[in-house]
Design a protein around this motif. Structure first.
Motif, PDB file in Angstrom:
ATOM      1  N   ASN A   1       0.670  -1.156  -0.211  1.00 15.14           N
ATOM      2  CA  ASN A   1       0.095   0.069  -0.151  1.00 15.14           C
ATOM      3  C   ASN A   1       0.830   1.231   0.058  1.00 15.14           C
ATOM      4  OD1 ASN A   1      -2.433  -1.499   0.065  1.00 15.14           O
ATOM      5  ND2 ASN A   1      -2.788  -1.406   2.369  1.00 15.14           N
TER       6      ASN A   1
ATOM      7  N   ILE B   1       1.201   4.221  -2.894  1.00 11.61           N
ATOM      8  CA  ILE B   1       0.963   5.475  -2.843  1.00 11.61           C
ATOM      9  C   ILE B   1       2.267   6.373  -3.051  1.00 11.61           C
ATOM     10  CG2 ILE B   1       1.104   7.270  -0.995  1.00 11.61           C
ATOM     11  CD1 ILE B   1      -0.707   5.218   0.931  1.00 11.61           C
TER      12      ILE B   1
ATOM     13  N   SER C   1       2.200   6.486  -6.775  1.00 12.87           N
ATOM     14  CA  SER C   1       0.800   7.657  -7.619  1.00 12.87           C
ATOM     15  C   SER C   1       1.395   9.022  -7.009  1.00 12.87           C
ATOM     16  CB  SER C   1      -0.328   7.183  -6.606  1.00 12.87           C
ATOM     17  OG  SER C   1      -0.038   7.766  -5.195  1.00 12.87           O
TER      18      SER C   1
ATOM     19  N   GLU D   1       0.481  10.752  -4.579  1.00  7.41           N
ATOM     20  CA  GLU D   1      -0.836  11.657  -4.064  1.00  7.41           C
ATOM     21  C   GLU D   1      -1.082  11.135  -2.786  1.00  7.41           C
ATOM     22  OE1 GLU D   1      -3.858  11.017  -6.733  1.00  7.41           O
ATOM     23  OE2 GLU D   1      -2.967  11.814  -8.580  1.00  7.41           O
TER      24      GLU D   1
ATOM     25  N   ALA E   1      -3.377   9.650   0.254  1.00  3.93           N
ATOM     26  CA  ALA E   1      -4.555   8.644   0.190  1.00  3.93           C
ATOM     27  C   ALA E   1      -4.699   8.296   1.644  1.00  3.93           C
ATOM     28  CB  ALA E   1      -3.783   7.262  -0.466  1.00  3.93           C
ATOM     29  N   THR E   2      -5.957   7.848   1.907  1.00  2.93           N
ATOM     30  CA  THR E   2      -6.479   7.596   3.233  1.00  2.93           C
ATOM     31  C   THR E   2      -7.170   6.263   3.287  1.00  2.93           C
ATOM     32  OG1 THR E   2      -6.982   9.822   3.730  1.00  2.93           O
ATOM     33  CG2 THR E   2      -8.294   8.361   4.914  1.00  2.93           C
ATOM     34  N   LEU E   3      -6.596   5.338   4.068  1.00  2.00           N
ATOM     35  CA  LEU E   3      -7.339   3.808   3.970  1.00  2.00           C
ATOM     36  C   LEU E   3      -7.343   3.396   5.423  1.00  2.00           C
ATOM     37  CD1 LEU E   3      -4.206   1.571   3.366  1.00  2.00           C
ATOM     38  CD2 LEU E   3      -4.106   4.157   2.484  1.00  2.00           C
TER      39      LEU E   3
ATOM     40  N   THR F   1      -3.875   8.175   6.998  1.00  3.59           N
ATOM     41  CA  THR F   1      -3.713   9.034   5.913  1.00  3.59           C
ATOM     42  C   THR F   1      -2.339   9.299   5.677  1.00  3.59           C
ATOM     43  OG1 THR F   1      -5.657  10.407   6.548  1.00  3.59           O
ATOM     44  CG2 THR F   1      -4.171  11.591   5.175  1.00  3.59           C
TER      45      THR F   1
END
Length: 78
Positions: A24, A28, A31, A33, A35-37, A53
């Motif tokens: 994961n 990120i 990307s 960018e 991300a929140t997961l 986050t």
């Protein structure tokens, strides 16, 4: 938490959890960018759910040199 400072994912989590976190995190970073997961993890035999986050950390030249993030324990809200 002082128990986690200076330790990497493989020292804290089961290998499949550590692999999932690293995968994961790499996605990120790739990307570039934020991300929140949601992550469900077991530490010292206790399972918790976290809302994490995360964002790539950029160096002065605009390259990704790491990752920053914050995780909130949301177990009691689940």
């Amino acid at each position: 938490n002082a128990k986690i400072l200076g330790r990497d994912d493989r020292e804290l989590f089961a290998s499949e959890e550590a692999d999932r976190i690293r995968s994961n995190d790499q996605a990120i970073i790739n990307s570039k960018e934020v991300a929140t997961l949601e992550e469900t993890l077991t530490i010292d035999g206790v399972t918790h759910t976290y809302l994490a986050t995360k964002a790539p950390f950029f160096d002065a030249d605009g390259g990704v040199s790491g990752m920053i993030g914050i995780s909130r324990d949301i177990t009691n809200y689940k």
